[in-house]
Design a protein around this motif. Structure first.
Motif, PDB file in Angstrom:
ATOM      1  N   HIS A 153       0.649  -1.174   0.130  1.00 46.47           N
ATOM      2  CA  HIS A 153       0.065  -0.045   0.004  1.00 46.47           C
ATOM      3  C   HIS A 153       0.885   0.978   0.051  1.00 46.47           C
ATOM      4  O   HIS A 153       0.661   2.221  -0.951  1.00 46.47           O
ATOM      5  N   SER A 191      -5.408  -2.428  -3.872  1.00 47.49           N
ATOM      6  CA  SER A 191      -6.235  -3.494  -3.709  1.00 47.49           C
ATOM      7  C   SER A 191      -5.443  -4.822  -3.989  1.00 47.49           C
ATOM      8  O   SER A 191      -5.818  -5.932  -3.238  1.00 47.49           O
ATOM      9  N   PHE A 247      -9.822  -8.524  -2.624  1.00 46.57           N
ATOM     10  CA  PHE A 247      -9.490  -7.716  -3.787  1.00 46.57           C
ATOM     11  C   PHE A 247     -10.624  -6.945  -4.440  1.00 46.57           C
ATOM     12  O   PHE A 247     -10.506  -5.566  -4.407  1.00 46.57           O
ATOM     13  N   GLU A 278     -11.725  -4.100  -1.943  1.00 44.46           N
ATOM     14  CA  GLU A 278     -10.642  -3.239  -1.876  1.00 44.46           C
ATOM     15  C   GLU A 278     -10.953  -2.110  -2.796  1.00 44.46           C
ATOM     16  O   GLU A 278     -10.449  -1.001  -2.482  1.00 44.46           O
ATOM     17  N   ILE A 279     -11.189  -2.696  -4.137  1.00 43.95           N
ATOM     18  CA  ILE A 279     -11.349  -1.669  -5.418  1.00 43.95           C
ATOM     19  C   ILE A 279     -12.463  -0.629  -4.929  1.00 43.95           C
ATOM     20  O   ILE A 279     -12.045   0.684  -5.331  1.00 43.95           O
ATOM     21  N   MET A 302     -11.083   1.378  -1.563  1.00 33.37           N
ATOM     22  CA  MET A 302     -10.187   2.389  -1.802  1.00 33.37           C
ATOM     23  C   MET A 302     -10.444   3.514  -2.388  1.00 33.37           C
ATOM     24  O   MET A 302     -10.047   4.576  -2.239  1.00 33.37           O
TER      25      MET A 302
END
Length: 213
Positions: A45, A70, A191, A194-195, A198
């Motif tokens: 990150h 992500s 994943f 997180e897309i 984020m």
């Protein structure tokens, strides 16, 4: 087989010691797993933010940076969970642990050992990343995107967490011949979450990077 082993039940002293040993082994595995998962996720990150060549609107991370971040979290969870799920189930998240307890897939007594181990693993991971990698660790802090209220953020995070917990319940807790590849689906679920997550959090990252630079 399920990834989540029920503790050995016995009223004998020998059985009690064996049960305690299993709880402690699982807690140690959760500490190590949570540490490794978050250490590499936080490091990835930080790298993605520091090396970003562009930014999104309102000073947020660009779409490209969001994908890299992500991937750091999703693939770090995939690899770590696949390595340690035979020992503790590869939970590495208090929210996932709570969901498994509520659904009856994990005993509450086991969770009492896992909760502190997971939190301590996260703290140690953040501390070591902060010590080893140049730049502020604050780039990984979760903040609401401009125009997003606290209520919106709370419900948004709730649905993102549900995505991950549901993946664990369906892929890992449910007995299936495909359980051994559950970490792949769980890592991909994080994943995907997180897309979206984020895009509406960690929005101060670019500003921190610019200030530090």
């Amino acid at each position: 087989m399920s990834m989540f082993e029920k503790p050995f039940e016995s009223t004998s002293n020998g059985g009690s010691r064996e049960t305690l040993r299993k709880h402690l082994v699982a807690a140690l595995a959760e500490f190590v797993g949570t540490f490794l998962f978050l250490y590499f996720a936080f490091a990835g990150h930080t790298m993605a933010v520091q090396q970003a060549s562009d930014q999104g609107r309102n000073g947020t991370n660009s779409a490209q940076t969001v994908i890299f971040i992500s991937m750091s979290y999703g693939f770090s969870l995939l690899v770590t969970a696949w390595s340690l799920y035979r020992i503790s189930g590869g939970l590495f998240n208090p929210a996932v642990t709570l969901g498994l307890c509520i659904s009856g897939n994990l005993p509450w007594i086991r969770a009492a050992f896992l909760f502190p181990a997971q939190m301590l693993g996260g703290i140690v991971a953040a501390a070591l990343v902060s010590c080893m990698i140049p730049g502020p660790i604050a780039v990984i802090n979760t903040t609401l995107a401009p125009g997003m209220s606290i209520a919106q953020g709370a419900f948004f995070e709730m649905f993102l967490t549900c995505e991950l917990v549901l993946a664990v319940l369906i892929l890992a807790a449910e007995k299936s011949k495909d359980t051994y590849i559950a970490p792949v689906g769980i890592g991909l679920a994080l994943f995907v979450a997180e897309i979206a997550g984020m895009s509406y959090s960690i929005c101060q990252a670019w500003k921190l990077r610019s200030t530090d630079g």
